[in-house]
Design a protein around this motif. Structure first.
Motif, PDB file in Angstrom:
ATOM      1  N   TRP A  10       0.819  -1.221   0.000  1.00  0.00           N
ATOM      2  CA  TRP A  10       0.000   0.000   0.000  1.00  0.00           C
ATOM      3  C   TRP A  10       0.845   1.261   0.000  1.00  0.00           C
ATOM      4  N   TRP A  11       2.014   1.228   0.664  1.00  0.00           N
ATOM      5  CA  TRP A  11       2.810   2.433   0.768  1.00  0.00           C
ATOM      6  C   TRP A  11       3.438   2.838  -0.563  1.00  0.00           C
ATOM      7  N   VAL A  12       3.557   1.900  -1.476  1.00  0.00           N
ATOM      8  CA  VAL A  12       4.082   2.251  -2.803  1.00  0.00           C
ATOM      9  C   VAL A  12       3.055   3.098  -3.543  1.00  0.00           C
ATOM     10  N   LYS A  13       1.779   2.681  -3.482  1.00  0.00           N
ATOM     11  CA  LYS A  13       0.719   3.415  -4.177  1.00  0.00           C
ATOM     12  C   LYS A  13       0.446   4.776  -3.553  1.00  0.00           C
ATOM     13  N   TRP A  14       0.443   4.842  -2.222  1.00  0.00           N
ATOM     14  CA  TRP A  14      -0.028   6.038  -1.541  1.00  0.00           C
ATOM     15  C   TRP A  14       1.081   6.954  -1.046  1.00  0.00           C
ATOM     16  N   VAL A  19       5.297  10.917  -4.018  1.00  0.00           N
ATOM     17  CA  VAL A  19       6.570  11.586  -3.745  1.00  0.00           C
ATOM     18  C   VAL A  19       7.411  11.675  -5.011  1.00  0.00           C
ATOM     19  N   VAL A  20       7.469  10.600  -5.773  1.00  0.00           N
ATOM     20  CA  VAL A  20       8.209  10.619  -7.038  1.00  0.00           C
ATOM     21  C   VAL A  20       7.582  11.624  -8.005  1.00  0.00           C
ATOM     22  N   ALA A  21       6.267  11.688  -8.052  1.00  0.00           N
ATOM     23  CA  ALA A  21       5.587  12.649  -8.930  1.00  0.00           C
ATOM     24  C   ALA A  21       5.904  14.080  -8.510  1.00  0.00           C
ATOM     25  N   LEU A  22       5.943  14.346  -7.197  1.00  0.00           N
ATOM     26  CA  LEU A  22       6.287  15.685  -6.728  1.00  0.00           C
ATOM     27  C   LEU A  22       7.728  16.042  -7.053  1.00  0.00           C
TER      28      LEU A  22
END
Length: 71
Positions: A10-14, A19-22
């Motif tokens: 779940w932590w990869v999706k949320w 964070v990578v997108a930001l």
């Protein structure tokens, strides 16, 4: 797209993906937000200046017309 994230925790999706997108698009997002706030500030300043101008002109016209009627 769902198949890619199906086996991930779940932590990869949320957490990781946002964070990578930001990190990748952070500069673009900041510049867009800065542009919007700058535009809103200029619009507010424009409205305030026009309102002040209308107030001064009305005050001047009403003051000059009452002095003319005194003559």
């Amino acid at each position: 797209m769902r198949e890619i994230f199906a086996g991930m925790p779940w932590w990869v999706k949320w957490i990781a993906v946002p964070v990578v997108a930001l990190v990748v698009f952070g500069g673009l997002i900041a510049s867009v937000i800065g542009f919007v706030f700058g535009l809103l500030f200029k619009l507010l300043l424009f409205v305030a200046l026009i309102g002040g101008l209308v107030y001064v002109v009305r005050k001047f016209i009403s003051g000059s017309s009452s002095s003319r009627s005194d003559w």
